[in-house]
Design a protein around this motif. Structure first.
Motif, short mmCIF file in Angstrom:
data_model
loop_
_atom_site.label_atom_id
_atom_site.label_comp_id
_atom_site.label_asym_id
_atom_site.label_seq_id
_atom_site.Cartn_x
_atom_site.Cartn_y
_atom_site.Cartn_z
N PRO A 161 0.79 -1.23 0.00
CA PRO A 161 0.00 0.00 0.00
C PRO A 161 0.83 1.28 0.00
O PRO A 161 0.30 2.34 -0.35
N ASP A 162 2.09 1.21 0.39
CA ASP A 162 2.91 2.43 0.44
C ASP A 162 3.45 2.85 -0.92
O ASP A 162 3.95 3.97 -1.07
N THR A 163 3.41 1.96 -1.91
CA THR A 163 3.93 2.31 -3.24
C THR A 163 2.87 3.08 -4.03
O THR A 163 1.66 2.89 -3.84
N LYS A 164 3.32 3.93 -4.95
CA LYS A 164 2.40 4.73 -5.75
C LYS A 164 1.73 3.89 -6.83
O LYS A 164 0.54 4.06 -7.11
N ASP A 165 2.51 3.02 -7.47
CA ASP A 165 1.91 2.08 -8.40
C ASP A 165 1.21 0.98 -7.61
O ASP A 165 1.69 0.59 -6.54
N LYS A 166 0.10 0.48 -8.12
CA LYS A 166 -0.68 -0.52 -7.40
C LYS A 166 -0.74 -1.82 -8.20
O LYS A 166 -0.69 -1.80 -9.44
N VAL A 167 -0.86 -2.94 -7.49
CA VAL A 167 -0.96 -4.23 -8.17
C VAL A 167 -2.05 -5.09 -7.54
O VAL A 167 -2.41 -4.92 -6.37
N ILE A 168 -2.57 -5.99 -8.36
CA ILE A 168 -3.48 -7.05 -7.92
C ILE A 168 -2.79 -8.34 -8.33
O ILE A 168 -2.57 -8.58 -9.52
N LEU A 169 -2.44 -9.18 -7.37
CA LEU A 169 -1.44 -10.22 -7.59
C LEU A 169 -1.95 -11.63 -7.29
O LEU A 169 -2.71 -11.85 -6.35
N LEU A 170 -1.46 -12.58 -8.10
CA LEU A 170 -1.60 -14.01 -7.80
C LEU A 170 -0.25 -14.63 -8.12
O LEU A 170 0.23 -14.56 -9.26
N ASP A 171 0.41 -15.23 -7.12
CA ASP A 171 1.73 -15.83 -7.38
C ASP A 171 1.88 -17.15 -6.64
O ASP A 171 1.00 -17.56 -5.88
N ARG A 172 3.01 -17.81 -6.87
CA ARG A 172 3.27 -19.09 -6.23
C ARG A 172 4.78 -19.31 -6.12
O ARG A 172 5.58 -18.69 -6.82
N LYS A 173 5.16 -20.20 -5.24
CA LYS A 173 6.56 -20.55 -5.02
C LYS A 173 7.00 -21.54 -6.10
O LYS A 173 6.29 -22.47 -6.45
N VAL A 174 8.23 -21.34 -6.64
CA VAL A 174 8.76 -22.23 -7.67
C VAL A 174 10.29 -22.34 -7.50
O VAL A 174 10.89 -21.57 -6.76
N ASP A 175 10.85 -23.28 -8.22
CA ASP A 175 12.31 -23.40 -8.31
C ASP A 175 12.70 -23.20 -9.77
O ASP A 175 12.72 -24.13 -10.57
N LEU A 176 12.99 -21.95 -10.13
CA LEU A 176 13.29 -21.63 -11.53
C LEU A 176 14.62 -22.20 -12.00
O LEU A 176 14.88 -22.27 -13.20
N ASN A 177 15.48 -22.61 -11.09
CA ASN A 177 16.75 -23.22 -11.47
C ASN A 177 16.57 -24.64 -12.01
O ASN A 177 17.46 -25.17 -12.68
N ASP A 178 15.43 -25.24 -11.70
CA ASP A 178 15.13 -26.59 -12.18
C ASP A 178 14.33 -26.48 -13.48
O ASP A 178 13.11 -26.38 -13.47
N ARG A 179 15.03 -26.51 -14.61
CA ARG A 179 14.36 -26.30 -15.90
C ARG A 179 13.41 -27.44 -16.26
O ARG A 179 12.54 -27.25 -17.12
N SER A 180 13.57 -28.58 -15.65
CA SER A 180 12.66 -29.70 -15.96
C SER A 180 11.24 -29.39 -15.51
O SER A 180 10.28 -30.00 -16.00
N LYS A 181 11.08 -28.44 -14.58
CA LYS A 181 9.75 -28.08 -14.08
C LYS A 181 9.13 -26.92 -14.85
O LYS A 181 7.98 -26.55 -14.61
N TRP A 182 9.88 -26.34 -15.77
CA TRP A 182 9.38 -25.17 -16.49
C TRP A 182 8.09 -25.43 -17.27
O TRP A 182 7.21 -24.55 -17.27
N PRO A 183 7.93 -26.57 -17.95
CA PRO A 183 6.67 -26.77 -18.67
C PRO A 183 5.44 -26.63 -17.76
O PRO A 183 4.44 -26.03 -18.15
N GLU A 184 5.54 -27.15 -16.53
CA GLU A 184 4.42 -27.03 -15.60
C GLU A 184 4.25 -25.59 -15.13
O GLU A 184 3.12 -25.08 -15.03
N TYR A 185 5.36 -24.90 -14.87
CA TYR A 185 5.30 -23.50 -14.45
C TYR A 185 4.69 -22.63 -15.55
O TYR A 185 3.83 -21.78 -15.29
N VAL A 186 5.15 -22.84 -16.77
CA VAL A 186 4.67 -22.04 -17.90
C VAL A 186 3.18 -22.30 -18.13
O VAL A 186 2.40 -21.37 -18.38
N SER A 187 2.77 -23.56 -18.03
CA SER A 187 1.36 -23.90 -18.21
C SER A 187 0.51 -23.23 -17.14
O SER A 187 -0.56 -22.67 -17.43
N TRP A 188 0.97 -23.27 -15.91
CA TRP A 188 0.24 -22.63 -14.80
C TRP A 188 0.10 -21.14 -15.05
O TRP A 188 -1.00 -20.57 -14.92
#
Length: 348
Positions: A290-317
């Motif tokens: 709330p203290d920032t001038k730009d505002k966001v409405i967010l949906l996120d999740r925890k991932v391990d981007l260093n593990d490229r084998s999981k990228w297809p699932e991340y990208v699909s999500w």
């Protein structure tokens, strides 16, 4: 004894028409024809340029180019001349749009190059009713031989009409920088590429392909080695900003609202919070900072981007959520009232 195939053929006769159409109904098709630009806009500077620079119409041009653009000014002075439209891309680089009724000429070719040099533009868009072979080849040659910091677009403007219908506009992109050159421009504009930024570039490249293959968007920005990847929502200062946070290990999609309209836009969207979350199927984070001038409405999740084998699932999500966000927010964004006396954006 007749073969089954022969019996079937012998059985074909007058009864075959019983399940068919019988007498063919006449098909009434309209006549499609081209409309001269001057039949709709009498004056380029005073009529066509302001029309093109409006938010909705400029957004359609940007979609045809596969760029994310925002108008900065109209008839902007450049020495003794005036650039028709000055815009910025999502990296804050200047993009010049030069319009021309009729057939291309040397005068306008000289202007677009002068504007690009004077304003240090990253791209120039030359729009005309008809490109001569010489000018089209000139743009192609320049794209092949100029630096990776400049891209040139030759766009043919066509108006179509069916019988007495309202004319519809079509942008034919005749020449543009190759995808390899555009990606090189994107990398160059972001500075030195680290291992983390290279990872982001590769992730966004896979993500962009998924958006286009699933037809979630008709065009998408060139992937860049950065934290975010934007998707337009049809109005300036508000868009979908996808994130790939390699440091904290998170991906997500957010409605990003610039500070120019945040105080007006966010309350109107928050008033529809329950309905929006029902449509998306998940709770969202509304204005988590709330203290920032730009505002966001967010949906996120925890991932391990260093593990490229999981990228297809991340990208699909992520692609699936972008589709849901776009469907839920885009029509609402177009109806936002963002200034005194302003009504919602007209329907396309």
């Amino acid at each position: 004894m007749s073969s089954p195939l022969r019996r079937i053929r012998q059985g074909s006769g007058k009864n075959d028409n019983a399940s068919g159409a019988g007498e063919q109904m006449p098909v009434d098709l309209g006549q499609m024809k081209k409309v001269r630009i001057r039949d709709i806009w009498k004056h380029e500077e005073h009529e066509f340029t302001p029309w093109l620079a409006s938010e909705e119409n400029f957004g359609k041009l940007a979609d045809a180019l596969g760029l994310e653009l925002q108008v900065e000014g109209v008839e902007v002075p450049v020495g003794p001349f005036s650039a028709d439209i000055l815009a910025k891309d999502n990296s804050e680089n200047f993009v010049i749009v030069e319009n021309q009724f009729g057939k291309t000429d040397h005068d306008h070719l000289g202007k677009v190059l002068t504007y690009a040099a004077t304003l240090d533009a990253s791209a120039v868009v030359w729009i005309a009713e008809r490109f001569t072979n010489e000018h089209r080849k000139a743009i192609e040659w320049l794209n092949d031989h100029t630096s990776e910091g400049l891209g040139l677009y030759a766009v043919e403007l066509v108006l179509w009409q069916i019988d007495n219908s309202k004319p519809a506009i079509q942008y034919n992109v005749l020449s543009s920088p190759s995808e390899i050159v555009k990606q090189a421009m994107a990398v160059k504009s972001g500075g030195p590429i680290t291992e983390g930024r290279k990872l982001q570039l590769d992730f966004w490249t896979m993500f962009r392909e998924a958006l286009l293959e699933r037809k979630i968007v008709s065009s998408a920005q060139t992937p860049r080695p950065q934290y975010w990847f934007d998707v337009a929502l049809g109005r300036s200062n508000i868009h979908l900003s996808n994130i790939a946070d390699t440091y904290n290990g998170r991906i997500g999609v957010r409605v990003y609202i610039g500070n120019k309209i945040a105080d007006m836009a966010l309350p109107q969207l928050e008033a529809q919070r329950s309905t929006i979350e029902q449509e998306i199927g998940e709770p969202l984070q509304w204005n988590p900072n709330p203290d920032t001038k730009d505002k966001v409405i967010l949906l996120d999740r925890k991932v391990d981007l260093n593990d490229r084998s999981k990228w297809p699932e991340y990208v699909s999500w992520l692609a699936e959520r972008v589709g849901k966000f776009k469907k839920a927010f885009e029509p609402r964004v177009k109806k936002l009232i963002l200034s005194q006396g302003e009504g919602p954006e007209p329907s396309a």
